[in-house]
Scaffold this active site. Sequence first.
Site, PDB file in Angstrom:
ATOM      1  CB  SER A  13      60.278 -71.438 -43.732  1.00 26.52           C
ATOM      2  OG  SER A  13      60.701 -71.316 -45.076  1.00 26.52           O
ATOM      3  CB  CYS A 185      64.373 -75.516 -51.566  1.00 29.41           C
ATOM      4  SG  CYS A 185      63.873 -74.033 -50.654  1.00 29.41           S
ATOM      5  CG  HIS A 187      62.009 -70.319 -50.793  1.00 29.00           C
ATOM      6  ND1 HIS A 187      61.496 -71.116 -49.809  1.00 29.00           N
ATOM      7  CD2 HIS A 187      61.954 -69.042 -50.320  1.00 29.00           C
ATOM      8  CE1 HIS A 187      61.146 -70.361 -48.775  1.00 29.00           C
ATOM      9  NE2 HIS A 187      61.412 -69.104 -49.062  1.00 29.00           N
TER      10      HIS A 187
END
Length: 269
Positions: A13, A185, A187
């Site tokens: 994303s 995740c 990130h």
Amino acid sequence: MGNTDLPIGIFDSGFGGLTVARAVWDQLPNEDIVYLGDTARAPYGPKSIPEVREYAIECLDHLYGMGVKALVIACNSASSAVLRDARERYDVPVVDVILPAARRAVRATRNGRVGVICTVATANALSYDDALTAVPDVELHTAPCPLFVEYVERGVTGGPELLDLTRQYLAPLQFADVDTLILGCTHYPLLAGVISYVLGEGVTLVSSADECARETYQSLTDLELVHEQPRAATRRFLTTGSPEMFEGIGRRLMNGFVDRVEQVVTVAS
Ligand code: DGL
């Protein structure tokens, strides 16, 4: 039959998948990579699974259309939404982040209590519960950390505000006495400093980035799609958002790994 000379396509994303891209680059230094960050529509975490699915397929179609020898879904939220469909849709290996990290956590835990921190989308999809469902003697504790992605997307990886938030998010996992924590995740490896500061050395952090890169290596090696000889490999970075912003934050977060960012106009409205 795959083509060794094509690049590996990697998608997230936004910036988080760069942690996977760097791990792939480290483990497969002779392979070209093309990275697509859907920054115009990030974060995916708070969005519904059908919405994430639509965006992810669009991005993966774009990479596939450019010609790639493998697709890496470097995003837990997108993996949760599209992995099965993507494996049917594309005739190249599709590697995800969830199973490889879950497997590593099972090997790492000593007390059988594993934590996972992730986005709300990944938590709602029960992706890690599914991945660990058949594993006996492992108890999974999930803690969604919805605001972490926003900090990373702003390039913020430290400071008292983030430390406070991290303490709040991780308190239930400390209470549950987990000894292994999946960074669910992509990130979050960029927040590994503050996370391990809060949890201490007794908790093993499992980065989905390293595990996913290992899986990519295995998959391409099994299919005999890796370059045997050393070569000057290339990296391309595409974003659906502002290339200047992507390059600025990407460079800061990844110490110069990111350069020459191009805008993708065929994806995202
Ligand atoms: N990096 C992504 C993940 O692994 C998603 C972050 C987001 O866009 O919310 O889930």
